[in-house]
Design a protein around this motif. Structure first.
Motif, short mmCIF file in Angstrom:
data_model
loop_
_atom_site.label_atom_id
_atom_site.label_comp_id
_atom_site.label_asym_id
_atom_site.label_seq_id
_atom_site.Cartn_x
_atom_site.Cartn_y
_atom_site.Cartn_z
N PHE A 1 37.69 43.73 44.17
CA PHE A 1 36.33 43.34 43.85
C PHE A 1 35.66 44.49 43.10
CE2 PHE A 1 35.66 39.46 46.33
CZ PHE A 1 36.71 39.50 47.23
N ARG A 2 34.58 44.18 42.42
CA ARG A 2 33.80 45.24 41.79
C ARG A 2 32.32 44.90 41.86
NH1 ARG A 2 35.41 44.46 35.36
NH2 ARG A 2 34.28 42.49 35.01
N GLN A 3 31.52 45.95 41.86
CA GLN A 3 30.08 45.77 41.87
C GLN A 3 29.44 46.78 40.95
OE1 GLN A 3 28.13 45.92 45.73
NE2 GLN A 3 26.49 44.63 44.97
N GLU B 1 31.17 47.06 30.13
CA GLU B 1 30.79 46.11 31.19
C GLU B 1 31.78 46.10 32.35
OE1 GLU B 1 31.07 45.50 27.88
OE2 GLU B 1 31.90 43.48 27.51
N ASP B 2 32.88 46.83 32.25
CA ASP B 2 33.80 46.99 33.37
C ASP B 2 33.34 48.10 34.32
OD1 ASP B 2 36.47 46.48 31.05
OD2 ASP B 2 35.70 45.02 32.50
N THR B 3 32.31 48.82 33.94
CA THR B 3 31.78 49.89 34.78
C THR B 3 31.29 49.32 36.10
OG1 THR B 3 31.16 51.27 32.89
CG2 THR B 3 29.99 51.64 34.98
N ALA B 4 31.81 49.89 37.20
CA ALA B 4 31.47 49.38 38.52
C ALA B 4 32.18 50.22 39.57
CB ALA B 4 31.90 47.92 38.67
N VAL B 5 31.81 50.00 40.82
CA VAL B 5 32.60 50.49 41.95
C VAL B 5 33.61 49.41 42.28
CG1 VAL B 5 32.61 51.17 44.36
CG2 VAL B 5 30.75 51.92 42.85
N TYR B 6 34.88 49.79 42.31
CA TYR B 6 35.97 48.85 42.58
C TYR B 6 36.45 49.06 44.02
CZ TYR B 6 36.30 47.58 37.67
OH TYR B 6 36.02 47.10 36.41
N TYR C 1 43.05 35.91 38.46
CA TYR C 1 42.18 36.82 37.72
C TYR C 1 40.85 36.16 37.41
CZ TYR C 1 46.47 39.46 36.88
OH TYR C 1 47.62 40.17 37.03
N ALA C 2 39.81 36.96 37.38
CA ALA C 2 38.54 36.51 36.85
C ALA C 2 38.68 36.31 35.34
CB ALA C 2 37.44 37.53 37.14
N ASP C 3 37.96 35.36 34.81
CA ASP C 3 38.04 35.09 33.37
C ASP C 3 37.71 36.33 32.55
OD1 ASP C 3 36.77 31.67 33.54
OD2 ASP C 3 38.78 32.49 33.82
N ARG D 1 28.51 41.62 43.77
CA ARG D 1 29.94 41.92 43.79
C ARG D 1 30.71 40.71 43.28
NH1 ARG D 1 31.64 44.05 49.31
NH2 ARG D 1 30.79 45.99 48.50
N GLU D 2 31.74 40.96 42.50
CA GLU D 2 32.55 39.87 41.98
C GLU D 2 34.03 40.14 42.20
OE1 GLU D 2 32.57 39.29 37.76
OE2 GLU D 2 32.58 41.44 37.31
N GLY D 3 34.78 39.08 42.38
CA GLY D 3 36.22 39.20 42.50
C GLY D 3 36.83 39.44 41.14
N VAL D 4 37.74 40.39 41.05
CA VAL D 4 38.37 40.75 39.79
C VAL D 4 39.78 40.16 39.72
CG1 VAL D 4 39.19 42.65 38.36
CG2 VAL D 4 37.03 42.87 39.63
#
Length: 127
Positions: free
Chosen positions: A37-39, A88-93, A59-61, A45-48
């Motif tokens: 996941f990432r936020q 836009e991939d910047t996040a905590v994973y 996979y997420a689209d 938070r979204e599933g990756v």
């Protein structure tokens, strides 16, 4: 004691690659699905990506064609290879684990399904 530990995050430029690792202990990875996941700041938070088995992953689209999830059950570790990174991939994973029978193609990205969580690793994509 069940534990998930993420590693491999960092600061990279757009277009670069990173490989995240999720090392599991206290349980046998063979019987568990592992999802990344990432936020991002200010976002939900979204599933990756999810790995239910070596040949069963989702996979997420937003990451299809760029990210690849894999697992090494002998090492009790799941990897997320991230290519062509975008700002836009910047996040905590975070990686999360649940018995494999409890998630599938439709519900793999539902946070409430997951029993165990790691503390996360920061990924920052910036020029």
């Amino acid at each position: 004691q069940v534990q998930l530990v993420e590693s491999g995050g960092g600061l990279v430029q757009p277009g670069a690659s990173l490989r995240l690792s999720c090392a599991a202990s206290g349980f046998t990875l063979d019987y568990y699905a592992i999802t990344w996941f990432r936020q991002a700041p200010g976002k939900e938070r979204e599933g990756v990506s999810c790995s239910r088995a070596a040949d069963d992953s989702y996979y997420a689209d937003s990451v299809k064609g760029r990210f690849t999830i894999s697992r090494d059950n002998a090492k009790n570790t799941v990897y997320l290879q991230m290519n062509s990174l975008k700002p836009e991939d910047t996040a905590v994973y975070n990686c999360a684990a649940v018995p494999v029978s409890r998630v599938g193609r439709v519900l793999w990205n539902r946070e409430y399904k997951y029993e165990y969580w790691g503390r996360g690793t920061q990924v920052t994509v910036s020029s």
